[in-house]
Write an enzyme that holds these catalytic residues in place. Structure first.
Site, PDB file in Angstrom:
ATOM      1  CB  ALA A 246      -0.937   0.133   1.035  1.00  0.00           C
ATOM      2  CG  HIS A 247      -1.159   5.792   1.193  1.00  0.00           C
ATOM      3  ND1 HIS A 247      -2.621   4.518   1.075  1.00  0.00           N
ATOM      4  CD2 HIS A 247      -0.990   5.872   1.675  1.00  0.00           C
ATOM      5  CE1 HIS A 247      -3.045   4.533   2.186  1.00  0.00           C
ATOM      6  NE2 HIS A 247      -2.471   5.314   2.528  1.00  0.00           N
ATOM      7  CG  ASN A 248       2.653   7.486   2.083  1.00  0.00           C
ATOM      8  OD1 ASN A 248       1.566   7.492   2.194  1.00  0.00           O
ATOM      9  ND2 ASN A 248       3.684   8.022   2.051  1.00  0.00           N
TER      10      ASN A 248
END
Length: 338
Positions: A246-248
């Site tokens: 997922a993001h980051n």
């Protein structure tokens, strides 16, 4: 992280006062004619950059001046008045509205199918005729792009990479010697949103995916770009099929991720971590260097360096197997005495 102009552009000459009207701020404190020049995470804020914060304890740590801060009433007393504060009920929702107005894709002529004339492609690369290479893409020497692959505008791929069939790359910076499996999608927007009375407000994702050298990514994987910072995969990481990052998320060098693992947003994975199949990790968790997460572990809290965990919620591997053995003993009928 500043806005990467290869992928995004920021609206020009927008002042804090302009933005306050756009997002419906209930109050505006500080120098309201500051012009927004960049967008940053709170912890890397710079002068003239737009940030947001809803936690008063974190608001106290803001050391920069001349920033534009979307915040709430609770944080307001702790912000230096050299910054401009835009007060809203939900800073995250206000920030989402601000990004939707301020940030857009960098202008690019997508042209027709095939290889765009403005793509920079090394002579020794091999590109299948059915691949799509959009403008401003950079492809290094010896790289192979297979059938049906799509590289969106601005993507950079290093030397001696293999981009397998039907993979899709956008908002990516890919190092050397990287292998990306068939049907994988890198750089799509992450799953970031706020639920309001009027429905879902999506948070625009304006980060990138950065893949270091000699990473291997299996087939059917999805790696989302960062919201403000980048999603970063370290060198020599091995990732099996059907994984979601997922993001980051940050994954340290030489980590191994088996099939069907799911890593939630803003997780930090150390170097040399091993994950068995179907491991799931909750958001914002930190996994220490050399940790071992056995198959189907559900990790809900930080794991120390070198720890071995199992089960859901994940616990010490030894403790988990002791508990499993005890349960088996309880479930086994005792032999009757004759």
């Amino acid at each position: 992280m500043s806005i990467n102009t290869a992928f995004y552009q920021i609206a020009k000459n927008v002042t804090a006062a302009n933005l306050a009207k756009i997002i419906g701020a209930t109050d505006l404190c500080g120098p309201d004619q500051i012009v927004i020049s960049d967008i940053e995470p709170f912890d890397t804020a710079k002068p003239f950059s737009l940030i947001y914060q809803s936690d008063p304890d974190l608001a106290k740590t803001l050391a920069v001046e001349s920033a534009i801060l979307i915040t709430n009433e609770a944080c307001l007393p702790f912000i230096d008045r050299a910054n401009c504060c835009l007060v809203v009920a939900s800073p995250r929702v206000g920030f989402a509205h601000a990004l939707a107005h301020l940030v857009s894709a960098a202008p690019v002529d997508h042209g027709t199918a095939g290889i765009a004339p403005t793509a920079k492609i090394a002579n020794t690369s091999i590109i299948h005729p059915s691949a799509t290479i959009m403008p401003q893409v950079v492809i290094g020497a010896g790289t192979v792009i297979e059938a049906g692959a799509v590289l969106h505008a601005g993507v950079t791929v290093g030397d001696n990479c293999n981009i397998r069939s039907n993979s899709v790359l956008s908002h990516c910076l890919i190092g050397n010697g990287v292998d990306i499996g068939a049907g994988s999608v890198l750089g799509a927007a992450g799953f970031g949103f706020e639920m309001t009375d009027d429905g879902v407000v999506k948070l625009p994702h304006i980060g990138l995916v950065v893949i270091d050298d000699f990473v291997s990514i299996g087939s059917g994987c999805a790696i989302d770009r960062g919201s403000l910072g980048n999603t970063h995969i370290g060198a020599h990481v091995m990732m099996d099929n059907l994984c979601h990052i997922a993001h980051n998320v940050i994954i340290g060098a030489r980590s191994i991720i088996a099939g069907q693992c799911g890593i939630s947003g803003s997780v930090t994975v150390g170097q040399g971590v091993a994950m068995g199949g179907q491991v799931g990790i909750a958001p914002h968790v930190k996994i220490g260097d050399g940790a071992v997460l056995t198959a189907r572990s559900g990790v809900t809290k930080d794991i120390e360096c070198g720890d071995q965990v199992a089960g859901f919620p994940a616990m010490s591997k030894r403790q988990f197997w002791r508990e499993q053995a005890a349960l088996r003993r309880l479930a086994t009928p005792k032999a009757s005495k004759s």
